[in-house]
Design a protein around this motif. Structure first.
Motif, mmCIF file in Angstrom:
data_model
loop_
_atom_site.group_PDB
_atom_site.id
_atom_site.type_symbol
_atom_site.label_atom_id
_atom_site.label_comp_id
_atom_site.label_asym_id
_atom_site.label_seq_id
_atom_site.Cartn_x
_atom_site.Cartn_y
_atom_site.Cartn_z
ATOM 1 N N ALA A 47 0.827 -1.201 0.000
ATOM 2 C CA ALA A 47 0.000 0.000 0.000
ATOM 3 C C ALA A 47 0.864 1.255 0.000
ATOM 4 N N VAL A 48 1.930 1.234 0.804
ATOM 5 C CA VAL A 48 2.831 2.375 0.850
ATOM 6 C C VAL A 48 3.534 2.555 -0.491
ATOM 7 N N TYR A 49 3.954 1.434 -1.075
ATOM 8 C CA TYR A 49 4.629 1.487 -2.379
ATOM 9 C C TYR A 49 3.705 2.094 -3.437
ATOM 10 N N GLU A 50 2.450 1.686 -3.429
ATOM 11 C CA GLU A 50 1.490 2.217 -4.395
ATOM 12 C C GLU A 50 1.241 3.701 -4.171
ATOM 13 N N ALA A 51 1.180 4.117 -2.892
ATOM 14 C CA ALA A 51 0.951 5.532 -2.587
ATOM 15 C C ALA A 51 2.118 6.387 -3.070
ATOM 16 N N GLU A 52 3.331 5.898 -2.845
ATOM 17 C CA GLU A 52 4.497 6.649 -3.294
ATOM 18 C C GLU A 52 4.586 6.669 -4.812
ATOM 19 N N GLY A 53 4.220 5.557 -5.437
ATOM 20 C CA GLY A 53 4.202 5.511 -6.895
ATOM 21 C C GLY A 53 3.195 6.488 -7.466
ATOM 22 N N LYS A 54 2.061 6.624 -6.811
ATOM 23 C CA LYS A 54 1.042 7.571 -7.262
ATOM 24 C C LYS A 54 1.546 9.007 -7.132
ATOM 25 N N ALA A 55 2.213 9.313 -6.017
ATOM 26 C CA ALA A 55 2.754 10.658 -5.819
ATOM 27 C C ALA A 55 3.793 10.990 -6.890
ATOM 28 N N PHE A 56 4.625 10.006 -7.226
ATOM 29 C CA PHE A 56 5.641 10.218 -8.266
ATOM 30 C C PHE A 56 4.987 10.418 -9.625
ATOM 31 N N THR A 57 3.961 9.622 -9.925
ATOM 32 C CA THR A 57 3.263 9.739 -11.201
ATOM 33 C C THR A 57 2.614 11.105 -11.346
ATOM 34 N N GLU A 58 1.995 11.591 -10.273
ATOM 35 C CA GLU A 58 1.358 12.909 -10.317
ATOM 36 C C GLU A 58 2.382 14.003 -10.563
ATOM 37 N N LEU A 59 3.545 13.868 -9.934
ATOM 38 C CA LEU A 59 4.614 14.848 -10.136
ATOM 39 C C LEU A 59 5.103 14.816 -11.581
ATOM 40 N N ALA A 60 5.298 13.627 -12.118
ATOM 41 C CA ALA A 60 5.765 13.484 -13.500
ATOM 42 C C ALA A 60 4.717 13.973 -14.491
ATOM 43 N N ASP A 61 3.439 13.704 -14.188
ATOM 44 C CA ASP A 61 2.356 14.160 -15.056
ATOM 45 C C ASP A 61 2.314 15.682 -15.126
ATOM 46 N N ARG A 62 2.569 16.313 -13.999
ATOM 47 C CA ARG A 62 2.496 17.777 -13.942
ATOM 48 C C ARG A 62 3.504 18.417 -14.879
ATOM 49 N N TYR A 63 4.628 17.742 -15.092
ATOM 50 C CA TYR A 63 5.664 18.281 -15.974
ATOM 51 C C TYR A 63 5.712 17.550 -17.317
ATOM 52 N N ARG A 64 4.699 16.727 -17.572
ATOM 53 C CA ARG A 64 4.559 16.048 -18.863
ATOM 54 C C ARG A 64 5.815 15.257 -19.240
ATOM 55 N N VAL A 65 6.369 14.580 -18.261
ATOM 56 C CA VAL A 65 7.525 13.722 -18.524
ATOM 57 C C VAL A 65 7.032 12.448 -19.198
ATOM 58 N N PRO A 66 7.560 12.079 -20.359
ATOM 59 C CA PRO A 66 7.096 10.870 -21.054
ATOM 60 C C PRO A 66 7.267 9.628 -20.192
ATOM 61 N N PRO A 67 6.377 8.658 -20.308
ATOM 62 C CA PRO A 67 6.456 7.435 -19.494
ATOM 63 C C PRO A 67 7.814 6.748 -19.564
#
Length: 303
Positions: free
Chosen positions: A220-240
């Protein structure tokens, strides 16, 4: 003191072009900004020549400085032919830290550039090396240059840490990404984003103490941190394909990834967390002594 952007290079006292020299020239050209080069000379043999009278010692020292100034001006002339605005300076200084910090305060450079000096573990234990002191005390962005495969960076890695953002300086991850993004844009480089996720942070957090994570809790913690990282990357439009979420000790993950992927510059922060949490600054210090690529360290005072 000028409000315009400029670069400050601390050149080697050995009168030869180093990786930092080549990187500073390339960045000044790519950014279209002035470059000030300063070298700090101190030759122990000249400084302690007890058999030479004071006047002769002064003449020998001035002769050495003159040769260095001439050599540096020759290098600067070649850069000016590339339409780079360059100024040079050579000083006789035994301990350059205070002079470097004075130059940073007076010139207010957007970036201080210097060759990375690797020290042994014993030396780091007994003394505080210059690079380490600059990581802690330099108010400008600090670019420590190791080997240079490309003078103008081709691959830039921003190392972020979305863990407990309330304990960090406001929007510090954003500042790290913006600094990397700006550098990548100026150099036409590829930008990558990395979060080295370390589960040991959880055990060091207040209140976790000796708690043993269940498999479900860890996931659960891993998924939460992954979500936070994804949101940060999305905000700057970093390609997958340029996002990297890797579990492990941050310093080891960053150095290993930079080496494997031929990263030219790793951008990370040097601000401390409070309490028992792991220090972001210590991650930068561990990285700088083990990484073969170069580091751009920023802190809130850089902005």
């Amino acid at each position: 003191m000028s409000d315009s952007e400029r670069l400050l290079l601390v050149a080697s006292p050995l009168m030869h072009r180093t990786p930092a020299f080549d990187r500073a020239a390339a960045l000044a050209k790519a950014k279209g900004v002035p470059l000030h080069i300063v070298a700090f000379d101190y030759v122990e043999g000249l400084a302690t020549a007890g058999l030479v009278n004071e006047q002769a010692l002064t003449e020998m020292r001035e002769g050495y400085l003159m040769r260095h100034r001439q050599w540096l001006e020759e290098q600067a002339a070649a850069l000016r032919n590339l339409s780079i605005v360059v100024t040079t300076e050579v000083m006789w200084v035994q301990c350059p830290l205070e002079e470097i910090l004075r130059h940073v305060k007076e010139l207010n450079p957007s970036m201080l550039i210097k060759d990375l000096e690797h020290e042994s573990l014993l030396m780091r234990t007994l003394f505080t090396p210059l690079d380490l002191r600059l990581l802690r005390e330099c108010s400008s962005a600090l670019h420590l240059v190791a080997k240079v495969q490309h003078a103008t960076p081709r691959k830039i890695l921003a190392a972020v840490d979305p863990f407990k953002p309330e304990e960090q300086f406001e929007q510090f991850n954003d500042h790290i990404i913006l600094a990397a993004e700006k550098l990548a844009s100026q150099c036409n480089a590829e930008l990558h984003l990395l979060y080295a996720y370390d589960l040991s942070y959880m055990y060091a957090s207040e209140g976790m103490g000796s708690t043993i994570f269940s498999a479900g809790m860890g996931e659960a913690v891993y998924e939460a941190e992954g979500k936070a990282f994804t949101e940060l990357a999305d905000r700057y439009r970093v390609p997958p394909e340029c996002r990297h979420f890797i579990m492990g000790v941050p310093a080891k993950v960053i150095t290993a990834y930079a080496e494997e992927e031929n990263i030219d510059v790793v951008v990370l922060g040097t601000v401390h967390r409070r309490g028992l949490n792991k220090l972001l600054g210590s991650t930068a210090e561990q990285v700088v002594y083990h990484m073969h690529s170069s580091l751009l360290a920023i802190k809130p005072s850089s902005f």
